[in-house]
Design an enzyme around this catalytic site. Sequence first.
Site, short mmCIF file in Angstrom:
data_model
loop_
_atom_site.label_atom_id
_atom_site.label_comp_id
_atom_site.label_asym_id
_atom_site.label_seq_id
_atom_site.Cartn_x
_atom_site.Cartn_y
_atom_site.Cartn_z
N THR A 297 0.37 -3.04 8.71
CA THR A 297 -0.64 -2.49 7.86
C THR A 297 -1.91 -2.46 9.18
OG1 THR A 297 -2.36 -2.52 6.50
CG2 THR A 297 -1.42 -4.64 6.81
N GLN B 50 0.94 -1.13 0.05
CA GLN B 50 0.08 -0.03 -0.13
C GLN B 50 0.69 1.17 0.11
OE1 GLN B 50 -2.11 -1.97 3.56
NE2 GLN B 50 -3.64 -0.57 2.56
N ASN B 51 2.15 1.05 0.21
CA ASN B 51 3.12 2.03 0.25
C ASN B 51 3.39 2.87 -1.15
OD1 ASN B 51 2.96 1.79 3.06
ND2 ASN B 51 4.78 0.46 3.02
N VAL B 52 3.57 3.94 -1.08
CA VAL B 52 4.12 4.62 -2.52
C VAL B 52 5.32 5.03 -2.61
CG1 VAL B 52 1.67 5.48 -2.80
CG2 VAL B 52 3.01 6.99 -1.56
N CYS C 98 2.17 17.89 -19.51
CA CYS C 98 2.65 16.88 -20.43
C CYS C 98 3.17 17.26 -21.66
CB CYS C 98 1.22 16.08 -20.59
SG CYS C 98 1.58 14.53 -21.86
N ALA D 13 8.27 -4.71 12.17
CA ALA D 13 8.60 -5.57 11.00
C ALA D 13 10.04 -5.53 10.93
CB ALA D 13 8.01 -4.82 9.62
N HIS E 237 -1.45 1.29 -4.34
CA HIS E 237 -1.83 2.90 -4.54
C HIS E 237 -0.87 3.73 -5.09
CE1 HIS E 237 -3.75 2.08 -0.07
NE2 HIS E 237 -4.36 1.68 -1.36
#
Length: 255
Positions: free
Chosen positions: A193, A106-108, A152, A236, A124
Site C-alpha cells: 500500500t 483496501q482492495n475490492v 432492485c 509481497a 472499500h
Amino acid sequence: MHTISLDIPLGLIHALRSAQHVAVLTGAGVSAESGVPTFREAQTGLWSQYNPEDLATPEAFRRQPALVWEWYAWRRRLVAAAEPNAAHRALAALETLVPRLTLITQNVDGLHQRAGSSDVIELHGNLQRIVCSRDHQVATSWVETDDVPPRCPQCQALLRPDVVWFGESLPFRALQAALDAARDCDVFLSVGTSAIVQPAASLPYEALEHGAITVEVNPSATALTEHVMYALTGSAGQVLPALLHATWHDLQIAS
C-alpha cells in the site's frame, strides 16, 4: 529501523512467533501481482477517454448510471480472470499459524477470500457484491430486463456496486473493526500500500502508538517507511512467503 531484502531479522521472527494477534493491511500492490490493474492505472480501450476519479462518485452515478455500471462490469470481468498470488496464499496460511489474525484490505477484488482467508475486513467494499442504491441492502438476484443498471427487486431503485466512492464514508463497522485491530495487535504489517489513502493510512500509526511491532512490505519507500520498525523491500509475493518460511521453517507457500 532495519531495511532488508529477503534476510528476515531475528527480532521480527521472534515477534511473529510470540504474537497473540497479528493485523495486516493490504493495498493495491498485492492485487497488482495478480494482474489486477490499480485504480489509477491508465484505462484501456473504450475506457481510455475517462478518468477513473470521474466515474467513481455518487454524482457520476446519478448523472450517467449506465456508464458507471458498465465500467464496473468491465472491472468485474478483469477481476474474475485474475487468480490469487503467493502473497494472498501466504496471508491465508498465516491465519492458521497465529492465535489471531485480522486481515484488513483496501482492495475490492475478493482475492483474499478466494485464497482462503476468512473474515476479511473490506474497507472499500467488494466489486462482486451488488447493492440497492437506496437502502444499500445486498441484492443477490434481480429480474433481467433492458434496464442498465438493473433495478432492485424490492424497491425498484437502481442497483450499484458495493464499493466506496469518492465522497462516501467507509463502512462504519469495517473501519471500527480495523481501528480496534490496529490498537490491539502485537504485530502490524502494511503490505503493498502507498500509505497515503486515508483513513486506511492511519492504521499503522494507530498500531505504533499502541506499542505494536510495525512492518512494511513494499517494493519502494513510502511515507510510512521511516516510521516502521522493519521495512522489507520487495514484492509481497516474494517477501511474505520468505517471511513465513523464515519464521516457520517447514512451511512451503506455492509461488
